[in-house]
Design an enzyme around this catalytic site. Structure first.
Site, short mmCIF file in Angstrom:
data_model
loop_
_atom_site.label_atom_id
_atom_site.label_comp_id
_atom_site.label_asym_id
_atom_site.label_seq_id
_atom_site.Cartn_x
_atom_site.Cartn_y
_atom_site.Cartn_z
N ARG A 60 16.33 -19.24 -9.85
CA ARG A 60 15.13 -18.62 -10.40
C ARG A 60 13.89 -19.46 -10.08
NH1 ARG A 60 13.85 -19.53 -15.32
NH2 ARG A 60 15.95 -19.35 -16.18
N TYR A 113 -5.79 -1.36 -5.99
CA TYR A 113 -4.49 -0.70 -5.92
C TYR A 113 -4.15 -0.09 -7.30
CZ TYR A 113 0.55 -0.25 -5.31
OH TYR A 113 1.83 0.24 -5.24
N ASP A 185 -6.90 -9.76 -3.04
CA ASP A 185 -5.70 -9.09 -2.54
C ASP A 185 -5.95 -8.79 -1.06
OD1 ASP A 185 -3.77 -7.22 -1.76
OD2 ASP A 185 -3.67 -6.27 -3.74
N LYS A 210 4.42 -4.73 2.41
CA LYS A 210 3.66 -3.92 3.35
C LYS A 210 3.63 -4.58 4.73
CE LYS A 210 2.97 -1.55 -0.41
NZ LYS A 210 1.79 -1.73 -1.23
C1 LIG Z 1 1.56 -2.01 -2.49
C2 LIG Z 1 0.41 -2.81 -2.91
C3 LIG Z 1 0.49 -3.66 -4.03
C4 LIG Z 1 1.74 -3.75 -4.87
O1 LIG Z 1 2.82 -4.25 -4.15
P1 LIG Z 1 4.36 -3.95 -4.51
O2 LIG Z 1 5.08 -4.82 -3.55
O3 LIG Z 1 4.58 -2.49 -4.30
O4 LIG Z 1 4.55 -4.34 -5.93
C5 LIG Z 1 -0.63 -4.40 -4.35
N1 LIG Z 1 -1.77 -4.32 -3.64
C6 LIG Z 1 -1.89 -3.51 -2.57
C7 LIG Z 1 -3.18 -3.47 -1.82
C8 LIG Z 1 -0.81 -2.73 -2.16
O5 LIG Z 1 -0.94 -1.92 -1.12
#
Ligand SMILES: *Cc1c(COP(=O)(O)O)cnc(C)c1O
Length: 403
Positions: A60, A113, A185, A210
């Protein structure tokens, strides 16, 4: 004498972060599935447990495969430290919950998001944390809110789904003035196209699910920044438990080796698709920062190395036209994902903004029937032919007399 020059980002994507965890002369990082680590020497065990010595104790907390993933992202973002998570949302929520306390204030934008927006509108207010969400791209409004004082300035750029851009350098400077932590982000841009830390941000985070992973087969998240900050976030995560799985870490790490190749091709395809869509009579609006008439083209040109693989467009016929067009596409996934090697289409109402009502979407400047495209790595000519055929079918269906 040999010359020591820092290698470029494509070389780093292939090689960085791996050496320390290679064993038996293997050229590839092992997937270490062991939950715990064995110590014959009780003093050594103790030293590792209290952080006096490098090593692993329990899954963990840390894991060698996960560590290689963190080190690679850390090096690509030019950060001092990185820590990883089971998902991108875990990276975001754990980062926010590490630093925010009841009575604090956070400033962000309306177009973050969907999941992040839910944290701002549902969970943080429950904890007596004040959230100020500004119109995305309205730099004066963000500046005003930040100057009132805040613990965190949280940005995302480009945004989902109309790819608006926020000037990171300008906003980070205002954040610094009031002692706010500036968090960005960077999921859409990736470290290939944008480096928020270089532009003055304190922390940069990703949904690794992504573009970093790039193959839509593993979930993960990561945050990078100064060691002192990342250690606090790591501590929150190791106790609260949103740990990245070693198998997922391996897939993400493997995907990242081709990050530069993929993102360059995705960026080229997005630009080509945007330029094609602009010329279509059935298309109403096209959103891509690489188009000269995009509202934030100049800022994007200044702070990004490439305009990225994400774009969106709306059709004259709204959602009804989208329902005809999208099923006709052959080289497309119609899915909620983005950043994968396959080109992916999705209406904003079912993907990024499924949590919002039609009225809320309209208020956010998201037209009915807006379609987000995540450009894949296919040959652009084929993607355009595919759209060409789909538009021909749409025209036929619109010309057909309704019964
Ligand atoms: C998909 C996404 C998230 C969240 O990510 P997960 O891996 O689905 O939890 C956060 N910010 C952006 C810009 C995203 O495209």
């Amino acid at each position: 004498m040999t010359k020591e020059r820092e290698v470029n980002i494509g070389t780093k994507a292939v090689w960085a972060g791996e050496k320390e965890v290679l064993v038996h002369g293997a050229t590839q990082v092992p997937v270490v599935v062991s939950v715990a680590y064995n110590y014959d020497d009780m003093d050594e065990w103790y030293d590792v447990a209290v952080g006096k010595k490098q090593g692993h104790i329990y899954g963990r907390n840390t894991n060698p495969t996960v560590q290689a993933f963190e080190d690679k992202v850390k090096i690509l973002e030019g950060a001092e430290a990185a820590t990883s998570f089971s998902t991108g949302m875990a990276a975001i929520s754990n980062t926010l919950y590490t630093f925010l306390r009841p009575g604090d204030r956070i400033v962000s934008i309306k177009d973050t998001y969907g999941g992040t927006n839910k944290i701002f509108t549902e969970f943080l207010p429950n904890m007596n944390i004040e959230v100020a969400l500004c119109a995305t791209g309205d730099h004066d409004a963000i500046e005003l809110e930040v100057q009132k004082g805040c613990k965190i300035l949280y940005l995302e750029t480009p945004t989902n789904p109309t790819v608006k851009i926020t000037d990171i350098r300008r906003m980070a400077a205002v954040g610094k003035e009031v002692g706010a932590l500036v968090v960005v982000d960077n999921t859409f841009a990736t470290p290939i196209n944008q480096n928020p830390l270089e532009l003055g941000a304190d922390l940069v985070l990703h949904s690794a699910t992504k573009f970093l992973g790039g193959h839509a087969d593993a979930l993960g998240g990561v945050v990078c920044g100064a060691k002192e900050l990342v250690e606090k976030i790591y501590h929150y995560r190791e106790i609260n438990g949103a740990t990245l799985d070693p198998w997922a870490a391996y897939l993400l790490l493997r995907g990242m080796k081709t990050l530069k190749l993929r993102v360059e091709q995705q960026t080229k395809n997005a630009q080509g698709l945007a330029e094609y869509l602009v010329k279509q009579e059935l298309v109403d609006q096209v959103f891509y920062p690489g188009l000269e008439d995009h509202i934030h083209h100049d800022i994007a040109k200044e702070q990004m190395k490439g305009y990225g693989g994400m774009l969106s467009f709306s059709l004259e016929g709204g959602m009804e036209a989208v329902k005809v067009l999208l099923p006709k596409l052959k080289y497309a996934n119609r899915a909620a994902n983005l950043g994968a090697v396959e080109t992916t289409y999705g209406p904003a109402r079912t993907t990024s903004h499924v949590e919002c009502s039609a009225e809320e979407r309209a208020a956010m400047g998201i037209p009915d029937g807006l379609v987000r495209i995540s450009a894949g790595i296919e040959d652009l000519e084929d993607l355009i032919d595919d759209l060409e055929n789909a538009f021909a079918s749409l025209k036929e269906s619109q010309a057909a007399p309704s019964l």
